[in-house]
Write a protein that holds these residues in place. Structure first.
Motif, PDB file in Angstrom:
ATOM      1  N   ALA A  94      28.832  38.204  31.922  1.00 16.14           N
ATOM      2  CA  ALA A  94      30.198  37.903  32.356  1.00 16.14           C
ATOM      3  C   ALA A  94      30.647  36.538  31.847  1.00 16.14           C
ATOM      4  CB  ALA A  94      30.276  37.961  33.881  1.00 16.14           C
ATOM      5  N   GLU A  95      29.757  35.578  31.861  1.00 14.32           N
ATOM      6  CA  GLU A  95      30.105  34.231  31.404  1.00 14.32           C
ATOM      7  C   GLU A  95      30.508  34.225  29.936  1.00 14.32           C
ATOM      8  OE1 GLU A  95      28.036  29.778  31.259  1.00 14.32           O
ATOM      9  OE2 GLU A  95      27.164  31.374  32.480  1.00 14.32           O
ATOM     10  N   LEU A  96      29.937  35.147  29.149  1.00  6.75           N
ATOM     11  CA  LEU A  96      30.257  35.227  27.727  1.00  6.75           C
ATOM     12  C   LEU A  96      31.490  36.087  27.455  1.00  6.75           C
ATOM     13  CD1 LEU A  96      26.637  35.663  26.344  1.00  6.75           C
ATOM     14  CD2 LEU A  96      28.083  33.639  26.126  1.00  6.75           C
ATOM     15  N   GLY A  97      32.055  36.707  28.482  1.00  7.76           N
ATOM     16  CA  GLY A  97      33.250  37.519  28.303  1.00  7.76           C
ATOM     17  C   GLY A  97      32.984  38.923  27.801  1.00  7.76           C
ATOM     18  N   CYS A  98      31.787  39.462  28.029  1.00  4.92           N
ATOM     19  CA  CYS A  98      31.478  40.827  27.586  1.00  4.92           C
ATOM     20  C   CYS A  98      32.312  41.831  28.376  1.00  4.92           C
ATOM     21  CB  CYS A  98      29.988  41.121  27.775  1.00  4.92           C
ATOM     22  SG  CYS A  98      28.909  40.057  26.786  1.00  4.92           S
ATOM     23  N   ASP A  99      32.707  42.915  27.699  1.00 11.08           N
ATOM     24  CA  ASP A  99      33.511  43.924  28.388  1.00 11.08           C
ATOM     25  C   ASP A  99      32.747  45.215  28.643  1.00 11.08           C
ATOM     26  OD1 ASP A  99      33.439  44.643  25.739  1.00 11.08           O
ATOM     27  OD2 ASP A  99      35.597  44.809  25.481  1.00 11.08           O
ATOM     28  N   MET A 153      34.539  48.752  46.967  1.00  7.40           N
ATOM     29  CA  MET A 153      35.527  48.107  46.102  1.00  7.40           C
ATOM     30  C   MET A 153      36.640  49.099  45.790  1.00  7.40           C
ATOM     31  SD  MET A 153      34.987  46.337  42.393  1.00  7.40           S
ATOM     32  CE  MET A 153      34.643  47.892  41.581  1.00  7.40           C
ATOM     33  N   GLU A 154      37.848  48.646  45.971  1.00  8.42           N
ATOM     34  CA  GLU A 154      39.004  49.507  45.726  1.00  8.42           C
ATOM     35  C   GLU A 154      39.595  49.213  44.356  1.00  8.42           C
ATOM     36  OE1 GLU A 154      41.418  51.287  49.159  1.00  8.42           O
ATOM     37  OE2 GLU A 154      41.398  49.123  49.497  1.00  8.42           O
ATOM     38  N   ALA A 155      39.466  50.167  43.449  1.00  6.67           N
ATOM     39  CA  ALA A 155      40.084  50.039  42.134  1.00  6.67           C
ATOM     40  C   ALA A 155      41.406  50.790  42.079  1.00  6.67           C
ATOM     41  CB  ALA A 155      39.136  50.560  41.050  1.00  6.67           C
ATOM     42  N   LEU A 156      41.509  51.849  42.864  1.00  6.24           N
ATOM     43  CA  LEU A 156      42.753  52.611  42.946  1.00  6.24           C
ATOM     44  C   LEU A 156      42.827  53.267  44.308  1.00  6.24           C
ATOM     45  CD1 LEU A 156      41.913  55.841  42.730  1.00  6.24           C
ATOM     46  CD2 LEU A 156      41.809  55.336  40.305  1.00  6.24           C
ATOM     47  N   GLY A 157      44.001  53.753  44.640  1.00  6.66           N
ATOM     48  CA  GLY A 157      44.166  54.446  45.903  1.00  6.66           C
ATOM     49  C   GLY A 157      45.361  55.384  45.853  1.00  6.66           C
ATOM     50  N   LEU A 158      45.310  56.378  46.703  1.00  2.00           N
ATOM     51  CA  LEU A 158      46.407  57.329  46.828  1.00  2.00           C
ATOM     52  C   LEU A 158      46.640  57.571  48.316  1.00  2.00           C
ATOM     53  CD1 LEU A 158      48.395  59.413  45.525  1.00  2.00           C
ATOM     54  CD2 LEU A 158      46.534  61.087  45.700  1.00  2.00           C
ATOM     55  N   GLU A 159      47.881  57.410  48.731  1.00  5.16           N
ATOM     56  CA  GLU A 159      48.272  57.675  50.116  1.00  5.16           C
ATOM     57  C   GLU A 159      49.579  58.457  50.106  1.00  5.16           C
ATOM     58  OE1 GLU A 159      48.523  53.626  51.172  1.00  5.16           O
ATOM     59  OE2 GLU A 159      46.406  53.424  51.747  1.00  5.16           O
ATOM     60  N   HIS A 179      29.544  47.367  42.248  1.00  2.33           N
ATOM     61  CA  HIS A 179      29.821  46.346  43.255  1.00  2.33           C
ATOM     62  C   HIS A 179      30.244  45.020  42.614  1.00  2.33           C
ATOM     63  CE1 HIS A 179      29.610  44.305  47.067  1.00  2.33           C
ATOM     64  NE2 HIS A 179      28.669  43.490  46.651  1.00  2.33           N
ATOM     65  N   ARG A 180      29.712  44.725  41.419  1.00  4.77           N
ATOM     66  CA  ARG A 180      29.998  43.459  40.753  1.00  4.77           C
ATOM     67  C   ARG A 180      31.127  43.554  39.731  1.00  4.77           C
ATOM     68  NH1 ARG A 180      26.085  39.220  40.567  1.00  4.77           N
ATOM     69  NH2 ARG A 180      27.170  38.649  38.640  1.00  4.77           N
ATOM     70  N   ALA A 181      31.660  44.732  39.497  1.00  5.33           N
ATOM     71  CA  ALA A 181      32.577  44.916  38.359  1.00  5.33           C
ATOM     72  C   ALA A 181      33.793  44.000  38.427  1.00  5.33           C
ATOM     73  CB  ALA A 181      33.017  46.376  38.278  1.00  5.33           C
ATOM     74  N   ARG A 182      34.362  43.856  39.605  1.00  2.00           N
ATOM     75  CA  ARG A 182      35.585  43.050  39.702  1.00  2.00           C
ATOM     76  C   ARG A 182      35.307  41.598  39.317  1.00  2.00           C
ATOM     77  NH1 ARG A 182      38.535  44.589  44.469  1.00  2.00           N
ATOM     78  NH2 ARG A 182      40.395  45.152  43.312  1.00  2.00           N
ATOM     79  N   GLN A 183      34.184  41.029  39.733  1.00  2.00           N
ATOM     80  CA  GLN A 183      33.896  39.642  39.406  1.00  2.00           C
ATOM     81  C   GLN A 183      33.374  39.481  37.982  1.00  2.00           C
ATOM     82  OE1 GLN A 183      30.549  39.468  42.474  1.00  2.00           O
ATOM     83  NE2 GLN A 183      29.739  38.044  40.955  1.00  2.00           N
ATOM     84  N   ARG A 233      44.284  44.457  34.731  1.00  2.00           N
ATOM     85  CA  ARG A 233      44.373  43.407  33.708  1.00  2.00           C
ATOM     86  C   ARG A 233      43.058  43.223  32.969  1.00  2.00           C
ATOM     87  NH1 ARG A 233      47.544  41.287  37.881  1.00  2.00           N
ATOM     88  NH2 ARG A 233      45.775  40.142  38.769  1.00  2.00           N
ATOM     89  N   GLN A 234      41.938  43.472  33.636  1.00  2.64           N
ATOM     90  CA  GLN A 234      40.629  43.353  33.002  1.00  2.64           C
ATOM     91  C   GLN A 234      40.294  44.556  32.120  1.00  2.64           C
ATOM     92  OE1 GLN A 234      38.663  42.775  36.867  1.00  2.64           O
ATOM     93  NE2 GLN A 234      37.681  40.948  36.023  1.00  2.64           N
ATOM     94  N   GLY A 235      41.081  45.607  32.199  1.00  2.00           N
ATOM     95  CA  GLY A 235      40.782  46.822  31.453  1.00  2.00           C
ATOM     96  C   GLY A 235      39.826  47.760  32.165  1.00  2.00           C
ATOM     97  N   LEU A 236      39.480  47.460  33.417  1.00  6.82           N
ATOM     98  CA  LEU A 236      38.599  48.332  34.187  1.00  6.82           C
ATOM     99  C   LEU A 236      39.348  49.547  34.724  1.00  6.82           C
ATOM    100  CD1 LEU A 236      36.701  45.573  36.188  1.00  6.82           C
ATOM    101  CD2 LEU A 236      35.909  46.781  34.147  1.00  6.82           C
ATOM    102  N   VAL A 237      40.655  49.416  34.898  1.00  8.53           N
ATOM    103  CA  VAL A 237      41.512  50.524  35.317  1.00  8.53           C
ATOM    104  C   VAL A 237      42.596  50.694  34.265  1.00  8.53           C
ATOM    105  CG1 VAL A 237      43.062  51.420  37.088  1.00  8.53           C
ATOM    106  CG2 VAL A 237      41.087  50.028  37.750  1.00  8.53           C
TER     107      VAL A 237
END
Length: 606
Positions: free
Chosen positions: A319-324, A1-7, A459-463, A23-27
């Motif tokens: 996730a269904e309950l909106g936990c962060d 899973m790509e959360a960030l990248g540098l090139e 692996h599941r963080a994005r969803q 937008r989810q606050g994961l990054v």
């Protein structure tokens, strides 16, 4: 899973972050005069992760600065005015990789698969993967040639054009840190006060807007949930901010946990009446459910993928309950209990009479023989590979799994492959990582990588929109337990005595006094009964050339059948589990799409 990248484009760095994860606050992305940073996870405090990311950038962005790594669960890329820094915190929950050739880094990502080539696999990695039983990878190698891992607690420095300048480990054993409060006395009571304060701080750092706590009815998870509830009651959040999440078993051995779970939930809700209780029905869950997906789709082989179905069910509910964020009690077994390898320290320093006396107390308290205790905590750490070979000779008796330990070559791994690609050296390196010269200290290093199901969380963080976090593996908690003397932590017949004492005013009586918890053996056995033939068929049908090059498939299939019959033990079954996961990963390697989602440029070439 790509959360960030540098090139790099025309010699200029190009930093980006995944738009949906930002937008989810994961990054978290920040900029200042020091430069620009993209941080996956959180620095300092989960709720104040923007401020934490800014402090990280400003502290490390100063020319010549070499500050201590702050607490948190994060991987970060900092593009400063005069250099680029790749950073991972000590817990190493969030992955970070770079592709390097000839001293120059060409790209950075949180996805090794994105950087690597499925046709150019690093065979030495697979030998290291097949030793031990780590849930988290902890060596620089990755499955892909030319792709390297930023290690936990490491800072990698690059020039602005990508030239490698250096790699420095900033792992900081805080046991002697004067900024941490000293133990309040040397006895159990003083140790308990120190642990309680450290745990309160660790939980407080991890509280989110909608915090989920996994509750199993055991001492560990109940303690974390109780501290979270008390923080909310004390005004550290809103009453509705807490979700108590549990897996409910209505039949079988694990149904015996239900009375403890009920007692734990009742006590937690006494402190936080508005907390939401969610008990997920997991009676139909078995290990190895949907194994091709859980083992085949992650970025790297995942040795504990067999247990992913249970955690996936809980993740989906949160996730269904909106936990962060989801807090667990993972890590308490090795961290919050007395350190049995203290016996090795006594033997190593010639205190044999004291070692024998304490070993007898350990044996009496754990209902084990003196010989077993000395073998496990003195002999095995001293000569781990030799001890395993002797055990295998005594217990194998015509089986594949009998006597198979953590480090020796499993019989299904072809000897020619093992010799050619450094299996023996990998086994030695893994045994040194586990035990080292001072096993009583190495325990705390290895514990960070053993039990936590973080590859699934990643692996599941994005969803799902959140990560797992483990207060017992917080650096302050580890430092607190590391510096406590053995006499303050060990009470024969009372496991986790310091934790029980630390939480004595909050744990309900039934949980405070329990010393045995029902294991997940039934879920594992049901999984093998249900999926054993399917797993064997998948191994036999595997077409990736490395499977046949690496494994004697029929011997691996025989090992699966023995595990179905209960031959072997937890160590040998884990060796089977990790090999099965590797077969599934290789089979799906070429099938995984390499499409990139929408990205948010932070620094673009001009």
């Amino acid at each position: 899973m790509e959360a960030l990248g540098l090139e790099w484009a025309e010699g200029a760095p190009k930093l980006w972050a995944a738009g949906d994860m930002a937008r989810q606050g994961l990054v978290t992305t920040v900029s200042s005069r020091a430069g620009t940073a993209a941080v996956v996870g959180w620095v300092g405090s989960f709720r104040d992760r923007v401020a934490g990311a800014r402090r990280l950038l400003d502290d490390f962005g100063r020319p010549g600065a070499a500050p201590r790594l702050p607490t948190g669960d994060y991987a970060a890329v900092l593009v400063c005015r005069d250099r680029i820094l790749l950073i991972r915190d000590e817990q190493a929950r969030t992955p970070l990789y770079f592709r390097e050739s000839g001293g120059r880094v060409s790209s950075v990502s949180t996805s090794a698969r994105r950087l690597g080539d499925a046709a150019e696999l690093e065979r030495h990695y697979f030998c290291r993967y097949l030793t031990g039983n780590m849930a988290q990878p902890h060596s620089e190698l990755t499955p892909f040639a030319g792709v390297h891992r930023v290690l936990g607690g490491e800072v990698v420095e690059l020039s602005l054009t990508g030239q490698m300048r250096g790699r420095v480990s900033r792992r900081d054993r805080q046991a002697d840190d004067p900024s941490l409060p000293a133990s309040d006395g040397r006895g159990l009571s003083g140790a308990a006060k120190s642990l309680r304060l450290a745990l309160e701080n660790a939980v407080g750092r991890r509280m989110g807007e909608m915090t989920a706590c996994h509750v199993s009815g055991g001492t560990d998870s109940t303690s974390i949930a109780l501290l979270a509830a008390r923080l909310l009651a004390a005004g550290e959040g809103h009453p509705g901010d807490l979700v108590l999440l549990a897996g409910g078993f209505g039949r079988g051995e694990l149904a015996g946990e239900q009375p403890y779970l009920d007692e734990a939930m009742e006590e937690i809700r006494r402190h936080a009446p508005a907390a939401r209780t969610v008990v997920v029905d997991v009676d139909d869950v078995a290990d190895f459910d949907d194994f091709q997906h859980h083992a085949g789709d992650p970025d790297e082989p995942h040795a504990h993928a067999f247990r992913a179905p249970f955690w996936s069910r809980l993740h989906a509910a949160a996730a269904e309950l909106g936990c962060d964020i989801l807090l667990t009690g993972c890590g308490a077994d090795p961290i919050a209990d007395a350190n049995p390898f203290h016996l090795h320290g006594l033997a190593r320093t010639g205190q044999l009479r004291q070692m024998t006396k304490q070993a007898r107390a350990w044996a009496a308290g754990s209902e084990r023989g003196l010989r077993d205790v000395v073998s496990a905590y003195v002999v095995r750490p001293t000569l781990p590979l030799a001890a395993e070979r002797i055990t295998a000779l005594v217990r194998r008796r015509g089986t594949v799994l009998g006597g198979l330990g953590s480090f020796t070559r499993p019989p299904w791994l072809r000897s020619g492959f093992a010799r050619a690609h450094g299996y023996r050296e990998a086994g030695i390196a893994e045994s040194h990582f586990m035990f080292g010269r001072q096993p009583e200290q190495s325990l705390y290093e290895a514990a960070n990588y053993i039990a936590a199901p973080d590859p699934l969380s990643w692996h599941r963080a994005r969803q799902d929109g959140f990560f797992l976090s483990h207060p017992f593996l917080d650096p302050e908690v580890i430092a607190t337990m590391r510096r406590l003397p053995a006499e303050a932590t060990f009470r024969p017949g009372r496991p986790k005595a310091v934790l029980r004492e630390a939480m004595a005013d909050m744990l309900p009586p039934g949980i405070r006094g329990r010393v045995v918890k029902v294991p997940f053996d039934e879920v594992y056995a049901r999984g093998l009964r249900t999926h054993g033939e399917e797993l064997i068929d998948l191994c036999r049908a595997a077409r990736h050339p490395l499977v046949a090059e690496m494994f004697d498939v029929e011997t691996l299939c025989r090992a699966v059948r023995e595990a179905q019959l209960g031959v072997g033990d937890a160590y040998s079954w884990d060796r089977v589990n990790s090999s099965l996961a590797l077969v599934m990963w290789l089979e799906r390697l070429r099938r995984r799409p390499r499409t990139r989602g929408a990205v948010m440029p932070l620094i673009a070439d001009s």
